[in-house]
Design an enzyme around this catalytic site. Structure first.
Site, PDB file in Angstrom:
ATOM      1  N   THR A  24       0.807  -1.168  -0.081  1.00  0.00           N
ATOM      2  CA  THR A  24      -0.075  -0.041  -0.088  1.00  0.00           C
ATOM      3  C   THR A  24       0.872   1.379  -0.020  1.00  0.00           C
ATOM      4  OG1 THR A  24      -0.268  -0.191   2.433  1.00  0.00           O
ATOM      5  CG2 THR A  24      -1.928  -1.093   1.072  1.00  0.00           C
ATOM      6  N   THR A  82      -2.477  -2.590   7.369  1.00  0.00           N
ATOM      7  CA  THR A  82      -2.660  -4.094   7.414  1.00  0.00           C
ATOM      8  C   THR A  82      -1.345  -4.662   7.137  1.00  0.00           C
ATOM      9  OG1 THR A  82      -4.924  -4.054   6.876  1.00  0.00           O
ATOM     10  CG2 THR A  82      -3.816  -6.124   6.358  1.00  0.00           C
ATOM     11  N   GLU A 106       4.869   3.499   8.738  1.00  0.00           N
ATOM     12  CA  GLU A 106       4.637   4.997   8.275  1.00  0.00           C
ATOM     13  C   GLU A 106       5.389   5.929   8.688  1.00  0.00           C
ATOM     14  OE1 GLU A 106       0.147   4.400   6.843  1.00  0.00           O
ATOM     15  OE2 GLU A 106       0.479   4.772   8.979  1.00  0.00           O
ATOM     16  N   ASN A 111      -1.072  10.246   8.154  1.00  0.00           N
ATOM     17  CA  ASN A 111      -2.267   9.797   8.609  1.00  0.00           C
ATOM     18  C   ASN A 111      -3.427  11.001   8.884  1.00  0.00           C
ATOM     19  OD1 ASN A 111      -2.047   6.748   8.769  1.00  0.00           O
ATOM     20  ND2 ASN A 111      -0.381   7.267   9.769  1.00  0.00           N
TER      21      ASN A 111
END
Lengths: 406, 406
Positions: B152, B189, B275, B401
């Protein structure tokens, strides 16, 4: 139950004086760093502390001092946590001795608390100079000065008070608190001190405090890090003249409601002023299987970094809330969740039966642009409720905690 | 035990082909989004899944499909998690049907997994178009393409493989994985798929996988949010020709070591590519009372936002590590902790007997300026060890985020 907000903080209740001064605990800082709260009489006393296994020396000494259920004064410094110091207990004891000398009380009459950098030696000199000066300045108008002297990187002082009635007698209860933040980065510490003139036995006061803590301070989360120095203490002077509370009667219920009111206000203020925060987040869980589950779900949502970052970005990313509900420990169903986002700009239902519910992203963005956001979760799984408070995760949080110490 | 790193990822073991293509699952994206791993024979199969109560439909279907302990293929899409969709199970089943049709196998031979945005309908068209094309492109060189198609916002594909010997037979085991990150923000995930040609019964394979997961993937933490779709699956073709492992013998131990080696490498790669991460953090706890305690302390330290932010700022703020040790649940002593910070630039002892140990801040800054940091904690409280991996907390984490979805 009639509970009325009033000014005065920790000096609202009969018998209490307070004050705060700059004593120079932190080299190079001009800010107030030493506070005292003093009562003219012996007080029923209760306290709760951090559950961290690494505890600051002030906590260990306070536990000894109030073992008998009574205290008369509170001495607090900011700028140094007096934690992980080999001579921490000795220094804390000497500070209490100085406070006793200046006030004519016993050293064991004092609750002591410290907040700031850990693992750095705490010099005694500022206390030797500061405590006599501080003691001479204590006054019934000193709550604000005390609230400011316990701040670290809090941006605003926090003080609240209420008036209520026990068996026909007007009683008052007020508190000050400090939350998370540090200029010289180190772990945040929550310190809250509450005074009341209600008459209540120490054992009942401890029960009331523990019950209220479970639904107020234990339900706030800034960053999930439990400090080594968290302390919440209550002094009850009994000067209001109500019949002493010795059992869980109607007066006990009223007293708990007043204590909960002030503790909820301080909790919200601490959450809103979390490190780097731009928004206060309140998560209300309803229709859960048990109150414990409701509280746990609310706390888990409010602690999710992904959710906190989405709130910073005013992004109605409801999947993150469902995800956090789902990883909350406990036995419950997450199959019929409804979820709304609410603020003074309106309310938007974004999820029903644990699936997407059509909504306008524009409406959601308008709701989330506000400073106070409510996340309303209906579990459709029982009848119990619980609330938690937190703040968004922002660039400033990373900045405050990631910058080099200097 | 001799375990040798080799290339080939999930195609290193005998019998496996893989591939990845762009099928258009996510509107407006050109990236590969559909991957398949296929074995020429029936495989012993084991899997572990997220413990989130909200589970993606693909997990529920996979649990059904591999209930008998066998599978032959894995179908994975990125771009949509197929979670919190009312028709999720139906779509997942149709995807397996399409895979069965294209390969001539049974739909129940497939493990299915999805990652991406949740609560959005997953259209079937991309699978109808993509699966026949993907199936025709599967090859023994396709591990890299599969590793890329499951990404992703991962910035690099993750694939590892090893060679080892069981009862004189050369065996291979390899895996691919994806971690946390999303372009259209939603929960991260973790998906990991491992293949091996070792012969091992499903029940023993599941034991090995659970044991290894506890000390590898369960010991990584990016942001504390447990996804709804985490899946880790292993296929064992048995084509290496070793005697089938049916008990916890020497071969079982060797197999676990190989599995742990690959899972540790993927875990480290996932943590390093968390991230917004700029640093890989490894926390090694030694001399703890139990292994469980060692693992819990390491994981708690690695999950602390305050510690993660300090590492971003290369700040040797050891008090935060002590604090995190202290709030780790469990029965242990935190009174005699030694703490070192280590990287290829050196090692600095910053804390001894749970108190400050004199060190040079310059040395510490040099150590912490590196990309891989080790935090070495000696509890002096027993003899057990445990390790956890994570990454620093950065502005980019908040940005990724917190930005508006667009």
């Amino acid at each position: 139950m009639n509970i009325q907000g009033i000014p005065g903080g920790v000096c609202a209740a009969k018998g209490f004086k307070a004050g705060g001064i700059h004593s120079g605990i932190k080299p190079g800082s001009e800010k107030p760093d030493l506070a005292m709260i003093l009562c003219e009489t012996q007080c029923s006393t209760a306290a709760v502390y951090t559950q961290n296994k690494v505890k600051g020396a002030p906590i260990l000494l306070t536990q000894q001092n109030i073992q008998n259920g009574y205290a008369r004064g509170i001495l607090v410094n900011s700028g140094n946590a007096n934690t992980c110091n080999p001579d921490g207990m000795e220094i804390a004891q000497k500070c209490c001795n100085l406070a006793a000398q200046a006030t004519g009380l016993d050293a064991a009459d004092f609750i002591i608390a410290s907040t700031g950098v850990i693992g750095q030696a705490l010099p005694l000199e500022p206390f030797e100079r500061g405590i006599p000066q501080l003691t001479s300045q204590l006054s019934a108008e000193g709550s604000g000065a005390a609230a400011r002297a316990i701040m670290t990187t809090d941006t605003v002082p926090k003080e609240f008070a209420v008036e209520f009635t026990l068996s026909g007698k007007a009683c008052r209860l007020g508190g000050i608190g400090k939350g998370s933040g540090m200029i010289n980065p180190n772990m945040a510490t929550m310190l809250v001190f509450v005074t009341t003139d209600a008459a209540i036995e120490p054992a009942l006061l401890q029960q009331a405090l523990s019950e209220v803590t479970a639904v107020t301070f234990n339900q706030i989360c800034i960053d999930g890090d439990t400090s080594t120095n968290d302390t919440l203490a209550v002094l009850a002077s009994g000067l209001a003249g109500n019949p002493v509370i010795t059992e869980r009667n109607e007066d006990y219920t009223m007293f708990c409601a007043a204590l909960r009111d002030v503790c909820t206000k301080i909790s919200r203020a601490l959450a809103a002023d979390g490190e780097g925060a731009t928004k206060l987040l309140e998560c209300v869980v309803s229709n859960a299987r048990t109150e414990e589950t409701a509280l746990a779900i609310a706390k888990t949502v409010i602690a999710s970094d992904l959710f906190k970052a989405a709130m910073f970005g005013a992004d109605a990313n409801w999947g993150r809330v469902l995800c956090a509900i789902g990883y909350t420990p406990g036995d419950f169903s997450a199959d019929h969740v409804s979820l709304s986002l609410k603020s003074k700009a309106g309310e938007v239902l974004v999820c029903k039966e644990s699936a997407y519910h059509p909504y306008s992203e524009e409406d959601a963005s308008r709701v989330l642009a506000e400073k106070e956001i409510q996340v309303l979760i209906d579990m459709h799984d029982g009848s119990k409720s619980g609330t938690a408070w937190g703040c968004d995760l922002t660039y400033d949080y990373v900045k405050i905690n990631g910058d080099y110490r200097s």
